[in-house]
Design a protein around this motif. Structure first.
Motif, PDB file in Angstrom:
ATOM      1  N   ALA A  32       0.829  -1.206   0.000  1.00 49.92           N
ATOM      2  CA  ALA A  32       0.000   0.000   0.000  1.00 49.92           C
ATOM      3  C   ALA A  32       0.861   1.253   0.000  1.00 49.92           C
ATOM      4  N   GLY A  33       2.001   1.191   0.657  1.00 47.73           N
ATOM      5  CA  GLY A  33       2.899   2.340   0.692  1.00 47.73           C
ATOM      6  C   GLY A  33       3.601   2.611  -0.621  1.00 47.73           C
ATOM      7  N   LEU A  34       3.721   1.596  -1.477  1.00 48.89           N
ATOM      8  CA  LEU A  34       4.408   1.774  -2.753  1.00 48.89           C
ATOM      9  C   LEU A  34       3.472   2.125  -3.905  1.00 48.89           C
ATOM     10  N   ILE A  35       2.169   2.207  -3.651  1.00 50.22           N
ATOM     11  CA  ILE A  35       1.230   2.551  -4.721  1.00 50.22           C
ATOM     12  C   ILE A  35       1.490   3.968  -5.240  1.00 50.22           C
ATOM     13  N   ALA A  36       1.625   4.931  -4.349  1.00 53.53           N
ATOM     14  CA  ALA A  36       1.842   6.331  -4.771  1.00 53.53           C
ATOM     15  C   ALA A  36       3.163   6.512  -5.524  1.00 53.53           C
ATOM     16  N   PRO A  37       4.295   5.979  -5.034  1.00 56.34           N
ATOM     17  CA  PRO A  37       5.536   6.151  -5.811  1.00 56.34           C
ATOM     18  C   PRO A  37       5.479   5.487  -7.183  1.00 56.34           C
ATOM     19  N   LEU A  38       4.853   4.326  -7.280  1.00 58.08           N
ATOM     20  CA  LEU A  38       4.765   3.650  -8.574  1.00 58.08           C
ATOM     21  C   LEU A  38       3.828   4.396  -9.527  1.00 58.08           C
ATOM     22  N   ALA A  39       2.744   4.949  -8.999  1.00 57.29           N
ATOM     23  CA  ALA A  39       1.862   5.774  -9.837  1.00 57.29           C
ATOM     24  C   ALA A  39       2.603   7.020 -10.306  1.00 57.29           C
ATOM     25  N   PHE A  40       3.415   7.605  -9.431  1.00 54.77           N
ATOM     26  CA  PHE A  40       4.214   8.780  -9.805  1.00 54.77           C
ATOM     27  C   PHE A  40       5.187   8.437 -10.925  1.00 54.77           C
ATOM     28  N   VAL A  41       5.845   7.286 -10.840  1.00 56.13           N
ATOM     29  CA  VAL A  41       6.778   6.867 -11.886  1.00 56.13           C
ATOM     30  C   VAL A  41       6.043   6.700 -13.212  1.00 56.13           C
ATOM     31  N   ILE A  64       3.219   8.184 -14.200  1.00 56.36           N
ATOM     32  CA  ILE A  64       2.799   9.494 -14.704  1.00 56.36           C
ATOM     33  C   ILE A  64       3.992  10.265 -15.262  1.00 56.36           C
ATOM     34  N   ILE A  65       5.109  10.244 -14.554  1.00 57.22           N
ATOM     35  CA  ILE A  65       6.303  10.949 -15.021  1.00 57.22           C
ATOM     36  C   ILE A  65       6.816  10.338 -16.324  1.00 57.22           C
ATOM     37  N   PHE A  66       6.732   9.011 -16.445  1.00 54.61           N
ATOM     38  CA  PHE A  66       7.162   8.354 -17.685  1.00 54.61           C
ATOM     39  C   PHE A  66       6.291   8.812 -18.857  1.00 54.61           C
ATOM     40  N   LEU A  67       4.982   8.803 -18.678  1.00 55.32           N
ATOM     41  CA  LEU A  67       4.082   9.240 -19.748  1.00 55.32           C
ATOM     42  C   LEU A  67       4.313  10.709 -20.103  1.00 55.32           C
ATOM     43  N   GLU A  68       4.449  11.538 -19.087  1.00 53.60           N
ATOM     44  CA  GLU A  68       4.652  12.978 -19.327  1.00 53.60           C
ATOM     45  C   GLU A  68       5.979  13.246 -20.024  1.00 53.60           C
ATOM     46  N   GLY A  69       7.027  12.589 -19.582  1.00 54.29           N
ATOM     47  CA  GLY A  69       8.357  12.864 -20.136  1.00 54.29           C
ATOM     48  C   GLY A  69       8.606  12.259 -21.506  1.00 54.29           C
ATOM     49  N   HIS A  70       7.939  11.144 -21.822  1.00 53.64           N
ATOM     50  CA  HIS A  70       8.223  10.461 -23.077  1.00 53.64           C
ATOM     51  C   HIS A  70       7.164  10.658 -24.157  1.00 53.64           C
ATOM     52  N   PHE A  71       5.967  11.074 -23.781  1.00 58.00           N
ATOM     53  CA  PHE A  71       4.905  11.190 -24.775  1.00 58.00           C
ATOM     54  C   PHE A  71       4.255  12.571 -24.811  1.00 58.00           C
ATOM     55  N   ILE A  72       3.814  13.059 -23.665  1.00 55.14           N
ATOM     56  CA  ILE A  72       3.019  14.296 -23.632  1.00 55.14           C
ATOM     57  C   ILE A  72       3.875  15.517 -23.955  1.00 55.14           C
ATOM     58  N   THR A  73       4.950  15.740 -23.207  1.00 56.71           N
ATOM     59  CA  THR A  73       5.799  16.911 -23.435  1.00 56.71           C
ATOM     60  C   THR A  73       6.453  16.899 -24.818  1.00 56.71           C
ATOM     61  N   PRO A  74       7.035  15.778 -25.285  1.00 57.72           N
ATOM     62  CA  PRO A  74       7.600  15.807 -26.640  1.00 57.72           C
ATOM     63  C   PRO A  74       6.569  16.093 -27.729  1.00 57.72           C
ATOM     64  N   THR A  75       5.339  15.624 -27.541  1.00 56.86           N
ATOM     65  CA  THR A  75       4.305  15.902 -28.534  1.00 56.86           C
ATOM     66  C   THR A  75       3.996  17.382 -28.590  1.00 56.86           C
ATOM     67  N   ILE A  76       3.850  18.003 -27.434  1.00 61.79           N
ATOM     68  CA  ILE A  76       3.534  19.436 -27.390  1.00 61.79           C
ATOM     69  C   ILE A  76       4.700  20.258 -27.919  1.00 61.79           C
TER      70      ILE A  76
END
Length: 121
Positions: A42-51, A53-65
């Motif tokens: 339960a304690g690792l759910i937030a860090p893994l969700a953060f990883v 989200i950061i992966f999607l943002e850094g590799h797909f969303i920001t480069p597209t924009i």
């Protein structure tokens, strides 16, 4: 998670520091999650969700924009990567795209396309 708004604001602030910011936020989320919850899973759910989200943002969303706005040439990106990696090593490789973007913006600002042209002879 305790104080999610504060952790979100901290994540947004640390996102401005390349590489170090997300790693620090992952460590903070891991420590807070393990302390706040009774099980490790339960304690690792937030860090893994953060990883994720950061992966999607850094590799797909920001480069597209950014790619739509700046229209970087693939050859220019490759040459910048090769040059800055040769000059500064791995850190130059990390900084090659931002340096190329800065150079492109400076070129567009200092030499605008719509500047008056001389008539042909």
């Amino acid at each position: 998670m305790p104080n999610p708004a504060g952790l979100g604001a901290l994540a947004a602030t640390l996102n401005y520091f390349p590489i170090i910011g997300p790693v620090a936020m992952f460590a903070i989320l891991t420590v807070v999650g393990v302390i706040a919850f009774s099980t490790i899973g339960a304690g690792l759910i937030a860090p893994l969700a953060f990883v994720g989200i950061i992966f999607l943002e850094g590799h797909f969303i920001t480069p597209t924009i950014i790619g739509r706005r700046l229209e970087l040439n693939a050859l220019a990106v490759f040459l910048a990567l090769a040059f800055w990696t040769w000059l500064w090593g791995p850190m130059g490789g990390f900084l090659s795209s931002p340096l190329l973007i800065v150079a492109l913006v400076l070129k567009d600002h200092l030499m605008p396309v719509d500047s008056p042209q001389l008539p042909p002879d």
